[in-house]
Motif scaffolding. Structure first.
Motif, PDB file in Angstrom:
ATOM      1  N   LEU A 119      72.438  37.788  43.360  1.00  0.00           N
ATOM      2  CA  LEU A 119      71.179  38.160  44.017  1.00  0.00           C
ATOM      3  C   LEU A 119      69.969  37.753  43.180  1.00  0.00           C
ATOM      4  O   LEU A 119      68.949  37.320  43.718  1.00  0.00           O
ATOM      5  N   LYS A 120      70.095  37.887  41.865  1.00  0.00           N
ATOM      6  CA  LYS A 120      68.998  37.465  40.983  1.00  0.00           C
ATOM      7  C   LYS A 120      68.784  35.951  41.100  1.00  0.00           C
ATOM      8  O   LYS A 120      67.643  35.474  41.146  1.00  0.00           O
ATOM      9  N   ALA A 121      69.870  35.190  41.161  1.00  0.00           N
ATOM     10  CA  ALA A 121      69.770  33.734  41.326  1.00  0.00           C
ATOM     11  C   ALA A 121      69.217  33.400  42.706  1.00  0.00           C
ATOM     12  O   ALA A 121      68.383  32.496  42.848  1.00  0.00           O
ATOM     13  N   TYR A 122      69.645  34.149  43.729  1.00  0.00           N
ATOM     14  CA  TYR A 122      69.201  33.892  45.100  1.00  0.00           C
ATOM     15  C   TYR A 122      67.702  34.176  45.262  1.00  0.00           C
ATOM     16  O   TYR A 122      67.009  33.484  46.012  1.00  0.00           O
ATOM     17  N   GLU A 123      67.191  35.186  44.537  1.00  0.00           N
ATOM     18  CA  GLU A 123      65.751  35.486  44.579  1.00  0.00           C
ATOM     19  C   GLU A 123      64.935  34.307  44.061  1.00  0.00           C
ATOM     20  O   GLU A 123      63.845  34.034  44.553  1.00  0.00           O
ATOM     21  N   ARG A 124      65.464  33.632  43.071  1.00  0.00           N
ATOM     22  CA  ARG A 124      64.760  32.473  42.498  1.00  0.00           C
ATOM     23  C   ARG A 124      64.821  31.256  43.400  1.00  0.00           C
ATOM     24  O   ARG A 124      63.861  30.506  43.497  1.00  0.00           O
ATOM     25  N   GLU A 125      65.985  31.014  43.989  1.00  0.00           N
ATOM     26  CA  GLU A 125      66.176  29.840  44.845  1.00  0.00           C
ATOM     27  C   GLU A 125      66.888  30.248  46.129  1.00  0.00           C
ATOM     28  O   GLU A 125      68.097  30.046  46.268  1.00  0.00           O
ATOM     29  N   PRO A 126      66.150  30.794  47.101  1.00  0.00           N
ATOM     30  CA  PRO A 126      66.799  31.246  48.338  1.00  0.00           C
ATOM     31  C   PRO A 126      67.394  30.107  49.171  1.00  0.00           C
ATOM     32  O   PRO A 126      68.286  30.350  49.987  1.00  0.00           O
ATOM     33  N   GLY A 127      66.957  28.895  48.969  1.00  0.00           N
ATOM     34  CA  GLY A 127      67.482  27.764  49.734  1.00  0.00           C
ATOM     35  C   GLY A 127      68.666  27.072  49.084  1.00  0.00           C
ATOM     36  O   GLY A 127      69.168  26.086  49.620  1.00  0.00           O
ATOM     37  N   ASN A 128      69.130  27.569  47.947  1.00  0.00           N
ATOM     38  CA  ASN A 128      70.233  26.923  47.234  1.00  0.00           C
ATOM     39  C   ASN A 128      71.549  27.214  47.957  1.00  0.00           C
ATOM     40  O   ASN A 128      71.991  28.365  48.026  1.00  0.00           O
ATOM     41  N   PRO A 129      72.208  26.174  48.503  1.00  0.00           N
ATOM     42  CA  PRO A 129      73.442  26.410  49.270  1.00  0.00           C
ATOM     43  C   PRO A 129      74.605  26.911  48.414  1.00  0.00           C
ATOM     44  O   PRO A 129      75.459  27.646  48.914  1.00  0.00           O
ATOM     45  N   THR A 130      74.647  26.544  47.147  1.00  0.00           N
ATOM     46  CA  THR A 130      75.742  26.995  46.279  1.00  0.00           C
ATOM     47  C   THR A 130      75.677  28.501  46.095  1.00  0.00           C
ATOM     48  O   THR A 130      76.702  29.194  46.183  1.00  0.00           O
ATOM     49  N   ILE A 131      74.485  29.005  45.849  1.00  0.00           N
ATOM     50  CA  ILE A 131      74.324  30.452  45.658  1.00  0.00           C
ATOM     51  C   ILE A 131      74.640  31.188  46.963  1.00  0.00           C
ATOM     52  O   ILE A 131      75.332  32.213  46.956  1.00  0.00           O
ATOM     53  N   ALA A 132      74.153  30.650  48.085  1.00  0.00           N
ATOM     54  CA  ALA A 132      74.435  31.271  49.386  1.00  0.00           C
ATOM     55  C   ALA A 132      75.938  31.291  49.665  1.00  0.00           C
ATOM     56  O   ALA A 132      76.473  32.305  50.140  1.00  0.00           O
TER      57      ALA A 132
END
Length: 188
Positions: free
Chosen positions: A156-169
């Motif tokens: 979630l911390k990574a997703y907050e920084r880059e919400p468009g990153n498909p790997t994190i999603a």
């Protein structure tokens, strides 16, 4: 099977040497040499210099990214143990390269050496800060350990920084689907 006549067997190695010698003779035929070699130097260039063999102790070592490149290649092929050796070599040769430390941590994760992975992530964070890539990798590391709460926190911390990153999603989706089927106590 019949026997072959020894007079009809060609020596290919000898034939190749003969062709090579002929090509070398032709190449050298156009060169002009004298018995007393003299360097011809135009007046405006300066004094003539002679070449000398370089002493091996004078040769400077320039770091290569070969261990890092090989670590990434083996990691992508799924050879995590081999990748770990190359990444470890890369961190020894270039200890200030955060990419090598991140690769080493990821390889340690894949071979189940989470204690060493944590150390490698710590070094990477000291060098590059807590980047999105490191947060995502740490989340994946926690997910591999079965510590889904810490994995979610890192993702979630990574997703907050880059919400468009498909790997994190994708990792969040993987975590959500795995938490529906597997219930584990957090590792202490």
């Amino acid at each position: 099977m019949g026997t072959t006549d020894p007079s009809r067997v060609y020596n290919r190695g000898g034939l190749l040497k003969l062709i090579g010698l002929g090509a070398l003779t032709l190449a050298l035929a156009g060169c002009y040499t004298t018995a007393d070699p003299v360097a011809v130097v135009p007046a405006d260039v300066g004094p003539a210099t002679t070449a000398k063999l370089q002493d091996p102790d004078d040769v400077k070592y320039y770091r290569s990214d070969e261990p890092l490149r090989m670590g990434i290649e083996h990691f992508n092929r799924g050879h995590y143990g081999i990748a770990e050796r190359y990444f470890r070599d890369a961190t020894e040769k270039a200890p200030k390269d955060p990419t090598a430390w991140i690769g080493l941590a990821a390889a340690y994760d894949r071979i189940g050496r989470f204690d060493l992975a944590d150390r490698a992530y710590t070094f990477a964070i000291r060098l590059a800060g807590e980047t999105t890539e490191i947060l995502n990798n740490q989340g994946y590391s926690y997910m591999l350990r079965g510590d889904l709460a810490n994995a979610r926190r890192k993702f979630l911390k990574a997703y907050e920084r880059e919400p468009g990153n498909p790997t994190i999603a994708n990792n969040l989706q993987l975590l959500n689907s795995s938490s529906n089927f597997i219930q584990r106590a957090p590792v202490q």
